[in-house]
Design a protein around this motif. Structure first.
Motif, mmCIF file in Angstrom:
data_model
loop_
_atom_site.group_PDB
_atom_site.id
_atom_site.type_symbol
_atom_site.label_atom_id
_atom_site.label_comp_id
_atom_site.label_asym_id
_atom_site.label_seq_id
_atom_site.Cartn_x
_atom_site.Cartn_y
_atom_site.Cartn_z
ATOM 1 N N UNK A 68 -143.313 -19.318 6.258
ATOM 2 C CA UNK A 68 -141.955 -19.208 5.713
ATOM 3 C C UNK A 68 -141.864 -18.084 4.689
ATOM 4 N N UNK A 69 -142.920 -17.910 3.917
ATOM 5 C CA UNK A 69 -142.918 -16.872 2.880
ATOM 6 C C UNK A 69 -142.879 -15.474 3.472
ATOM 7 N N UNK A 70 -143.396 -15.324 4.684
ATOM 8 C CA UNK A 70 -143.521 -13.996 5.280
ATOM 9 C C UNK A 70 -142.382 -13.621 6.215
ATOM 10 N N UNK A 71 -141.383 -14.502 6.320
ATOM 11 C CA UNK A 71 -140.218 -14.175 7.145
ATOM 12 C C UNK A 71 -139.584 -12.876 6.632
ATOM 13 N N UNK A 72 -139.285 -11.968 7.529
ATOM 14 C CA UNK A 72 -138.661 -10.664 7.235
ATOM 15 C C UNK A 72 -139.637 -9.637 6.659
ATOM 16 N N UNK A 73 -140.913 -10.014 6.475
ATOM 17 C CA UNK A 73 -141.902 -9.031 6.033
ATOM 18 C C UNK A 73 -142.435 -8.278 7.248
ATOM 19 N N UNK A 74 -142.748 -7.001 7.060
ATOM 20 C CA UNK A 74 -143.290 -6.181 8.138
ATOM 21 C C UNK A 74 -144.792 -5.973 8.036
ATOM 22 N N UNK A 75 -145.290 -5.993 6.809
ATOM 23 C CA UNK A 75 -146.700 -5.680 6.591
ATOM 24 C C UNK A 75 -147.259 -6.595 5.500
ATOM 25 N N UNK A 76 -148.407 -7.230 5.801
ATOM 26 C CA UNK A 76 -148.955 -8.248 4.901
ATOM 27 C C UNK A 76 -150.395 -7.901 4.517
#
Length: 256
Positions: A68-76
């Motif tokens: 859920x925290x990474x929704x809409x993130x492109x690069x982690x």
């Protein structure tokens, strides 16, 4: 540029550490904080340790899972000091800072992920990261306080950002590349693709659930380092859908 970067903390056990992280972030110009199921927050101890960075705590987003925290993130980018069987793209601190700033400058949404104080990130959580980041601490005393870890990583990001401000020609190149980079698939889109891929591999009997042999983890590593765009994800999922149709058709014919 820095607004495109968020700090994600997973299952923080002590609220004071959240405050320390907020202070470290504000020192380096970062403002977006996401908390994955913190044990105690909001909390007075967090406010005390924030020491002037309470605005970051007030705007912090709380979610139930790392996904859920990474929704809409492109690069982690995930921090890890543990050895794992599967080799994953690993960056040093200086490399991490440079990579984060280059990508953020072109509109890419970045997540810097930090794990639990006592055990860090799980292997499953690390597999949701495109890169792992190593802090070269003293091997005889390598344990870092969470706030210190965020301070070190975010400091490298700021140094790279300051250097980028003096390199106007590099910024112009990033602007040319911004259209392409802004179309990268988000983490949640990739997660849906991975689930679709796993279902299809099981259907064609390429993946045996009882003996997975790290296949999905290796495929995550492959696609994670490929900077897959949304268009490419749609093409891949279209191929998977047609493959499933063929498998289902063949199955029905056998039954008939």
């Amino acid at each position: 540029m820095l607004q495109n970067i968020c700090v994600v903390l997973v299952n923080v056990s002590h609220p004071g550490n959240i405050g320390s992280v907020a202070r470290a972030m504000k020192n380096m110009g970062l403002t977006r904080l996401v908390l994955v199921e913190p044990r105690a927050f909001p909390h007075n101890e967090a406010n005390i340790r924030a020491s002037g960075a309470n605005d970051i705590l007030e705007k912090a987003k709380i979610v139930a899972t790392l996904e859920n925290a990474l929704v809409s993130c492109n690069l982690v980018f995930g921090t890890s000091a543990r050895h794992r069987r599967i080799s994953w793209p690993l960056l040093g601190l200086r490399q991490c800072g440079t990579k984060v700033v280059e990508e953020a400058a072109s509109g890419t949404q970045i997540a810097l992920v930090f794990g639990r104080e006592d055990s860090g990130l799980t292997n499953k959580e690390l597999q949701q990261c495109h890169y792992h980041v190593h802090i070269p601490s003293n091997p005889k005393f390598s344990s870092l306080n969470l706030g210190a870890a965020v301070q070190v990583v975010s400091c490298e990001v700021r140094i790279a950002w300051l250097i980028a401000q003096d390199q106007s020609s590099k910024l112009e190149k990033n602007e040319v590349a911004s259209t392409k980079n802004s179309e990268l698939a988000t983490v949640d889109e990739l997660e849906r693709f991975y689930k679709h891929l796993e279902q299809t591999l099981v259907a064609i009997k390429f993946l045996k659930p009882e003996k997975p042999r790290y296949l999905m983890a290796r495929l995550r590593c492959l696609y994670g380092r490929s900077s897959v765009s949304r268009t490419e994800i749609n093409i891949l999922r279209g191929i998977l859908t047609e493959t499933q149709k063929v498998v289902d058709s063949a199955s029905r014919k056998r039954k008939d």
